[in-house]
Design a protein around this motif. Structure first.
Motif, PDB file in Angstrom:
ATOM      1  N   UNK A  24       0.785  -1.294  -0.184  1.00  0.00           N
ATOM      2  CA  UNK A  24      -0.068   0.154   0.536  1.00  0.00           C
ATOM      3  C   UNK A  24       0.816   0.949   0.046  1.00  0.00           C
ATOM      4  N   UNK A  25       2.124   1.785  -0.148  1.00  0.00           N
ATOM      5  CA  UNK A  25       3.204   2.465  -0.156  1.00  0.00           C
ATOM      6  C   UNK A  25       3.429   2.381  -2.030  1.00  0.00           C
ATOM      7  N   UNK A  26       4.792   3.242  -1.307  1.00  0.00           N
ATOM      8  CA  UNK A  26       5.380   3.433  -2.894  1.00  0.00           C
ATOM      9  C   UNK A  26       6.787   2.997  -2.627  1.00  0.00           C
ATOM     10  N   UNK A  27       6.960   1.166  -2.029  1.00  0.00           N
ATOM     11  CA  UNK A  27       8.508   0.655  -1.815  1.00  0.00           C
ATOM     12  C   UNK A  27       8.730  -0.585  -2.817  1.00  0.00           C
ATOM     13  N   UNK A  28       7.449  -0.991  -3.479  1.00  0.00           N
ATOM     14  CA  UNK A  28       7.422  -1.095  -4.623  1.00  0.00           C
ATOM     15  C   UNK A  28       6.425  -2.567  -5.200  1.00  0.00           C
ATOM     16  N   UNK A  29       6.479  -1.810  -6.393  1.00  0.00           N
ATOM     17  CA  UNK A  29       4.970  -2.710  -6.743  1.00  0.00           C
ATOM     18  C   UNK A  29       5.389  -3.717  -7.656  1.00  0.00           C
ATOM     19  N   UNK A  30       6.562  -4.554  -8.126  1.00  0.00           N
ATOM     20  CA  UNK A  30       7.248  -5.049  -8.274  1.00  0.00           C
ATOM     21  C   UNK A  30       7.007  -6.443  -8.094  1.00  0.00           C
ATOM     22  N   UNK A  31       7.154  -6.939  -7.034  1.00  0.00           N
ATOM     23  CA  UNK A  31       7.329  -8.020  -6.328  1.00  0.00           C
ATOM     24  C   UNK A  31       6.785  -9.289  -6.711  1.00  0.00           C
ATOM     25  N   UNK A  32       5.524  -8.907  -7.468  1.00  0.00           N
ATOM     26  CA  UNK A  32       4.935 -10.352  -8.055  1.00  0.00           C
ATOM     27  C   UNK A  32       5.405 -10.905  -9.528  1.00  0.00           C
ATOM     28  N   UNK A  33       6.541 -10.180  -9.790  1.00  0.00           N
ATOM     29  CA  UNK A  33       7.111 -10.427 -11.371  1.00  0.00           C
ATOM     30  C   UNK A  33       8.568 -11.104 -10.537  1.00  0.00           C
ATOM     31  N   UNK A  34       8.787 -11.616  -9.489  1.00  0.00           N
ATOM     32  CA  UNK A  34      10.289 -11.910  -8.567  1.00  0.00           C
ATOM     33  C   UNK A  34       9.705 -13.696  -8.929  1.00  0.00           C
ATOM     34  N   UNK A  35      11.013 -14.715  -8.459  1.00  0.00           N
ATOM     35  CA  UNK A  35      11.002 -15.831  -8.716  1.00  0.00           C
ATOM     36  C   UNK A  35       9.622 -16.251  -7.084  1.00  0.00           C
ATOM     37  N   UNK A  36       9.276 -17.149  -6.998  1.00  0.00           N
ATOM     38  CA  UNK A  36       8.619 -17.543  -6.040  1.00  0.00           C
ATOM     39  C   UNK A  36       8.901 -17.780  -4.379  1.00  0.00           C
ATOM     40  N   UNK A  37      10.440 -18.096  -4.546  1.00  0.00           N
ATOM     41  CA  UNK A  37      11.156 -17.801  -3.517  1.00  0.00           C
ATOM     42  C   UNK A  37      12.022 -16.442  -2.862  1.00  0.00           C
ATOM     43  N   UNK A  38      11.655 -15.366  -3.551  1.00  0.00           N
ATOM     44  CA  UNK A  38      11.963 -14.336  -3.230  1.00  0.00           C
ATOM     45  C   UNK A  38      11.225 -14.097  -2.428  1.00  0.00           C
ATOM     46  N   UNK A 370      16.222  -2.733  -7.075  1.00  0.00           N
ATOM     47  CA  UNK A 370      17.744  -2.281  -6.041  1.00  0.00           C
ATOM     48  C   UNK A 370      17.871  -3.571  -4.731  1.00  0.00           C
ATOM     49  N   UNK A 371      18.397  -4.672  -5.031  1.00  0.00           N
ATOM     50  CA  UNK A 371      18.528  -5.629  -3.556  1.00  0.00           C
ATOM     51  C   UNK A 371      18.743  -5.505  -2.896  1.00  0.00           C
ATOM     52  N   UNK A 376      13.792   0.959   0.871  1.00  0.00           N
ATOM     53  CA  UNK A 376      13.365   1.762   0.109  1.00  0.00           C
ATOM     54  C   UNK A 376      12.333   2.957  -0.917  1.00  0.00           C
ATOM     55  N   UNK A 377      12.253   3.893  -0.167  1.00  0.00           N
ATOM     56  CA  UNK A 377      10.970   4.487  -1.211  1.00  0.00           C
ATOM     57  C   UNK A 377      11.382   5.068  -2.539  1.00  0.00           C
ATOM     58  N   UNK A 378      10.425   4.781  -3.583  1.00  0.00           N
ATOM     59  CA  UNK A 378      10.855   4.568  -4.923  1.00  0.00           C
ATOM     60  C   UNK A 378      10.617   6.003  -5.163  1.00  0.00           C
ATOM     61  N   UNK A 379      12.222   6.524  -5.785  1.00  0.00           N
ATOM     62  CA  UNK A 379      11.688   8.787  -5.851  1.00  0.00           C
ATOM     63  C   UNK A 379      12.230   9.041  -7.003  1.00  0.00           C
ATOM     64  N   UNK A 380      13.548   7.659  -7.908  1.00  0.00           N
ATOM     65  CA  UNK A 380      13.691   8.455  -8.441  1.00  0.00           C
ATOM     66  C   UNK A 380      13.455   7.592  -9.993  1.00  0.00           C
ATOM     67  N   UNK A 381      12.984   8.430 -10.925  1.00  0.00           N
ATOM     68  CA  UNK A 381      12.625   7.342 -12.668  1.00  0.00           C
ATOM     69  C   UNK A 381      13.795   8.212 -13.229  1.00  0.00           C
ATOM     70  N   UNK A 382      14.469   6.778 -13.548  1.00  0.00           N
ATOM     71  CA  UNK A 382      15.667   6.485 -14.542  1.00  0.00           C
ATOM     72  C   UNK A 382      15.995   5.727 -15.421  1.00  0.00           C
ATOM     73  N   UNK A 400      10.817   3.367 -11.919  1.00  0.00           N
ATOM     74  CA  UNK A 400      10.980   3.502 -10.806  1.00  0.00           C
ATOM     75  C   UNK A 400      11.632   2.850 -10.127  1.00  0.00           C
ATOM     76  N   UNK A 401      13.022   3.310  -9.335  1.00  0.00           N
ATOM     77  CA  UNK A 401      14.054   3.424  -8.514  1.00  0.00           C
ATOM     78  C   UNK A 401      13.808   3.759  -6.773  1.00  0.00           C
TER      79      UNK A 401
END
Length: 466
Positions: A24-38, A370-371, A376-382, A400-401
């Motif tokens: 629910x925060x700006x921390x990472x929208x991408x977790x569902x794209x990682x492998x099952x054991x992440x 970023x491993x 960390x909040x996603x504050x950069x678009x690079x 977005x990183x």
């Protein structure tokens, strides 16, 4: 809570979602794209397969392909079990190893009961060396060499014949006292689907397969050749496909081919519907699950065979990307950056188009985290730039990183398919290492190339030596 992973594998949310991520925060929208054991451990570092990614980079270097064994095995099991559930006849799943062919990946797929689809002598040799049974290996290709065909025949694998030249070559190679060569016929079904132009192989204007208008001539020729044992027909309509209807249309067309083959005395017992199921590279991608795809194929084949009063054939499929892609990530070390005010910020990594040529080749889109800064909040678009001497060597636009620094570990997700297999030594960069991780253990499956490896095949004529 049960949700569906991008591979189509069912998983428990409590096991899969990293514990320290707040969706629910700006921390990472991408977790569902990682492998099952992440997961993220207490020090805010990414773990895969029970292994800390930053520690893996320290141990094995970067760039580094990290293959999660559990995710790969889960996808294999999902395909295998879905066919057993929804198909009343015999079935065989083949791993399309062009996605990533190496000893370890072939061995894992085979250990789950899968066969292997290969497209060259090199891929065939690798599968055999990995211990894959020859009766579960199928050799494809639109221009197989005589040497490749001889290797296939001597090894006892099935040859998927693609054209007239190949059929005539097989007949020439065959020895009178040998057993008939086991073949399938690849036909072009003329089915369009929504995918990249380079990876559509089902439409009529394709370098692959016999034209269906030549079916009479092909079936007649094959039926008259005692050296050829034609056991099946094959078709493939493309890759990274989200729609189910093209595959259902293909299945219906192939049953008609099965019916027609009988008129020529051919005992076709196998249908290979290819693969092509897409995966979720970005959040908006919405492919069917493996189970949904398999169920749709099985229902059409069974209904069409019933309508034609035909016995059910052995049903084969050849998934590649949907087995391996999301099982792997690539870890890079961040280096330089360049800020162009009011335009963009470039962040450079220690790899790029030589270890992942898909963005520059297909305009493919990836996501990254970023491993070492997972919460960390996603504050950069690079813009993530590779290190090659090419302006087009851009891995990700508008990533977005968190704020990054040199030495941070960037992890790009979904890199198991067509990354290592298409890797090059462009700019004479050594190809990366790869590890497979499971239960906290990391094993090297591909050794990092060295500078010595790069010049191993070079030859310097005497007259050029100083």
């Amino acid at each position: 809570m049960v949700s569906t992973h991008p591979t189509g594998v069912q998983h428990s949310g409590s096991q899969y979602l990293p514990q320290s991520w707040d969706t629910n925060t700006n921390s990472s929208p991408n977790q569902e794209l990682l492998p099952l054991t992440a997961r993220v451990h207490d020090h805010d570092l990414l773990e895969i397969g029970g292994c800390d990614v930053t520690t893996l980079v320290e141990q094995f270097g970067s760039p580094l392909y990290i293959l999660d064994e559990e995710t790969l095995r889960s996808a294999c099991q999902q395909y295998r079990d879905a066919f057993k559930q929804y198909y009343k006849g015999e079935s065989q799943v083949l791993y399309a190893s062009k996605a990533w062919n190496c000893l370890a990946v072939c061995a894992i797929a085979a250990s789950e009961g899968l066969g292997i689809d290969v497209v060259s002598g090199g891929e065939l040799y690798t599968a055999l060396q990995a211990g894959v049974s020859p009766d579960k290996i199928y050799l494809h290709g639109n221009n197989k060499s005589r040497e490749e065909l001889i290797l296939a025949i001597e090894s006892g694998v099935t040859v998927v014949a693609d054209n007239w030249y190949e059929l005539h070559t097989l007949v020439e190679i065959a020895q009178p006292d040998d057993r008939a060569i086991r073949i399938m016929l690849r036909l072009t079904p003329g089915i369009e689907c929504h995918t990249h132009e380079y990876i559509r192989t089902g439409h009529l204007d394709s370098k692959f397969g016999f034209d269906p208008n030549d079916l009479d001539e092909v079936f007649t020729f094959v039926s008259q050749q005692p050296a050829l044992n034609c056991v099946g027909v094959h078709a493939h309509i493309g890759s990274q496909i989200f729609e189910r209807q093209p595959h259902q249309d293909l299945a219906a067309v192939m049953v008609q081919w099965l019916r027609d083959a009988g008129k020529y005395g051919l005992k076709i017992t196998e249908l290979n519907v290819g693969g092509g199921l897409g995966i979720k590279y970005i959040e908006s991608d919405d492919p069917p699950s493996i189970e949904e795809w398999v169920k749709a194929i099985c229902e059409v084949i069974q209904a069409a065979c019933a309508a034609e009063n035909l016995p059910l054939p052995k049903l084969l499929s050849e998934p590649g990307r949907s087995l391996i892609a999301t099982a792997c990530v690539t870890a890079y070390t961040i280096g330089s950056s360049k800020v162009i005010p009011e335009i963009r910020t470039y962040v450079a990594i220690d790899g790029g188009m030589s270890d992942n040529p898909r963005p520059i080749t297909y305009q493919s889109v990836y996501r990254a985290v970023v491993a070492n800064k997972m919460s960390s909040p996603l504050t950069q678009t690079v813009t993530i730039a590779g290190k090659h001497c090419e302006s087009g060597d851009i891995l990700i636009h508008n990533a977005l990183l968190p704020k990054t620094e040199p030495g941070d570990i960037l992890v790009v997700m979904g890199t198991g398919a067509y990354n290592y297999s298409m890797a090059s030594n462009y700019n004479r960069l050594p190809r990366p290492a790869a590890v497979v991780v499971a239960n906290g253990e990391a094993n090297l499956i591909l050794q990092r190339e060295t500078y010595e490896d790069l010049i191993r095949q070079d030859r310097l004529p005497e007259r050029l030596k100083k």
